[in-house]
Design a protein around this motif. Structure first.
Motif, PDB file in Angstrom:
ATOM      1  N   PHE A  37       5.669   0.041   7.415  1.00 14.75           N
ATOM      2  CA  PHE A  37       6.133  -0.540   8.672  1.00 14.75           C
ATOM      3  C   PHE A  37       7.581  -1.001   8.537  1.00 14.75           C
ATOM      4  N   LEU A  38       7.905  -1.686   7.440  1.00  9.06           N
ATOM      5  CA  LEU A  38       9.271  -2.180   7.238  1.00  9.06           C
ATOM      6  C   LEU A  38      10.274  -1.039   7.197  1.00  9.06           C
ATOM      7  N   TYR A  39       9.932   0.039   6.529  1.00  5.59           N
ATOM      8  CA  TYR A  39      10.843   1.190   6.439  1.00  5.59           C
ATOM      9  C   TYR A  39      11.113   1.761   7.820  1.00  5.59           C
ATOM     10  N   ARG A  40      10.055   1.950   8.592  1.00  9.39           N
ATOM     11  CA  ARG A  40      10.189   2.572   9.903  1.00  9.39           C
ATOM     12  C   ARG A  40      10.912   1.676  10.904  1.00  9.39           C
ATOM     13  N   VAL A  41      10.842   0.370  10.705  1.00 14.48           N
ATOM     14  CA  VAL A  41      11.512  -0.563  11.622  1.00 14.48           C
ATOM     15  C   VAL A  41      12.970  -0.804  11.210  1.00 14.48           C
ATOM     16  N   LEU A  42      13.244  -0.883   9.906  1.00 10.95           N
ATOM     17  CA  LEU A  42      14.546  -1.365   9.446  1.00 10.95           C
ATOM     18  C   LEU A  42      15.435  -0.338   8.768  1.00 10.95           C
ATOM     19  N   TYR A  43      14.869   0.724   8.206  1.00  7.58           N
ATOM     20  CA  TYR A  43      15.673   1.628   7.387  1.00  7.58           C
ATOM     21  C   TYR A  43      16.815   2.251   8.198  1.00  7.58           C
ATOM     22  N   GLY A  44      17.986   2.229   7.597  1.00 10.98           N
ATOM     23  CA  GLY A  44      19.166   2.799   8.245  1.00 10.98           C
ATOM     24  C   GLY A  44      20.007   1.797   8.998  1.00 10.98           C
ATOM     25  N   SER A  45      19.509   0.560   9.139  1.00  5.74           N
ATOM     26  CA  SER A  45      20.267  -0.489   9.837  1.00  5.74           C
ATOM     27  C   SER A  45      21.022  -1.334   8.818  1.00  5.74           C
ATOM     28  N   ALA A  46      22.318  -1.498   9.040  1.00  7.06           N
ATOM     29  CA  ALA A  46      23.143  -2.299   8.142  1.00  7.06           C
ATOM     30  C   ALA A  46      24.295  -2.893   8.929  1.00  7.06           C
ATOM     31  N   LEU A  47      24.779  -4.010   8.445  1.00  8.59           N
ATOM     32  CA  LEU A  47      25.965  -4.639   9.024  1.00  8.59           C
ATOM     33  C   LEU A  47      26.826  -5.095   7.856  1.00  8.59           C
TER      34      LEU A  47
ATOM     35  N   ASP B 118       0.829  -1.208   0.000  1.00 13.14           N
ATOM     36  CA  ASP B 118       0.000   0.000   0.000  1.00 13.14           C
ATOM     37  C   ASP B 118       0.866   1.262   0.000  1.00 13.14           C
ATOM     38  N   ALA B 119       1.961   1.242   0.771  1.00 15.78           N
ATOM     39  CA  ALA B 119       2.850   2.407   0.832  1.00 15.78           C
ATOM     40  C   ALA B 119       3.519   2.642  -0.522  1.00 15.78           C
ATOM     41  N   ILE B 120       3.934   1.567  -1.180  1.00 19.48           N
ATOM     42  CA  ILE B 120       4.564   1.692  -2.497  1.00 19.48           C
ATOM     43  C   ILE B 120       3.556   2.195  -3.515  1.00 19.48           C
TER      44      ILE B 120
ATOM     45  N   HIS C  15       4.947   6.290  -1.291  1.00 16.00           N
ATOM     46  CA  HIS C  15       5.591   6.721  -0.045  1.00 16.00           C
ATOM     47  C   HIS C  15       6.092   5.498   0.737  1.00 16.00           C
ATOM     48  N   GLN C  16       7.187   4.907   0.274  1.00 16.58           N
ATOM     49  CA  GLN C  16       7.722   3.743   0.967  1.00 16.58           C
ATOM     50  C   GLN C  16       8.130   4.067   2.401  1.00 16.58           C
ATOM     51  N   GLU C  17       8.445   5.351   2.645  1.00 15.37           N
ATOM     52  CA  GLU C  17       8.871   5.749   3.982  1.00 15.37           C
ATOM     53  C   GLU C  17       7.742   5.650   5.013  1.00 15.37           C
ATOM     54  N   ASP C  18       6.510   5.482   4.543  1.00 16.49           N
ATOM     55  CA  ASP C  18       5.378   5.320   5.460  1.00 16.49           C
ATOM     56  C   ASP C  18       5.151   3.867   5.862  1.00 16.49           C
TER      57      ASP C  18
END
Length: 217
Positions: free
Chosen positions: A36-46, A25-27, A31-34
């Motif tokens: 749940f996955l974006y808000r939980v995971l975006y910016g996390s990397a290893l 629905d966000a795509i 607005h992918q930034e809206d």
């Protein structure tokens, strides 16, 4: 009467489905930034493992994908190479207000077809349910666990419809090489809950006495 583990499994399946619907629905809205996955995971990397990119790949797979995330009752080695969440209930014990007479002398009953009534009896229980996340990739296991943990936190009000005194904890498990020869990483979320079970009376003390020879102490 409800079977508690069926509710725990149904809530898990609903969360997995809603994560994909929410992202789609966000795509669609641009607005992918809206999501749940974006808000939980975006910016996390290893290293070169980007949790958001990989999370989108895992949680939006369709039935056509051979590695679509699975949910199962009990461990199944044949699906261990997929990102999978297994549901277990390792214990259940009577808990809460279970004093003599409570739950037995009630005004609630089951209505029978002949117009008579069958007593409805109650007892309190406590139980631990486990969501065990498995994958051959340690980072994939961690990713699925973190998304599941966030989704479960968001669903506490739904759990409250069926359970009381909800506590969420976690632990990491190690697969035994002699049992699971291929690499397998496991992370476990434990949900401790209390609830009330109601059951119909099955026979009276007099009926039991007529069938079983009870010896006085």
């Amino acid at each position: 009467m409800f079977i508690p583990i069926t509710k725990v499994k149904a809530i898990l399946d609903a969360l997995i489905s809603l994560i994909k619907v929410d992202y789609d629905d966000a795509i669609a809205a641009g607005h992918q930034e809206d999501s749940f996955l974006y808000r939980v995971l975006y910016g996390s990397a290893l290293g070169d493992f980007d949790f958001y990119t990989q999370g989108v790949d895992i949680f939006t797979r369709t039935d056509a994908s051979a590695r679509k995330i699975q949910t199962r009752m009990g461990f199944d080695l044949s699906t261990a190479t997929l990102p999978t969440i297994y549901v277990h209930q390792p214990n259940e014990a009577m808990k809460g207000v279970n004093t003599v007479g409570w739950g037995f002398d009630t005004n609630e009953f089951y209505a029978n077809a002949d117009g008579s009534n069958t007593d409805k009896l109650f007892r309190g229980f406590g139980s631990t349910f486990e969501y065990v996340v498995t994958s051959p990739s340690v980072l994939e296991t961690l990713l699925v666990y973190e998304v599941l943990h966030a989704a479960m936190m968001s669903a506490i009000d739904t759990l409250d419809e069926y359970f009381n005194n909800i506590t969420i904890t976690s632990k990491e498990l190690v697969a035994k090489n002699d049992t699971v020869p291929q690499p397998l990483f496991l992370k476990c979320m434990m949900i401790d809950v209390d609830y009330i079970k109601s059951v119909p009376r099955l026979g009276t003390p007099e009926q039991f006495a007529s069938i079983v020879n009870f010896y006085p102490p």
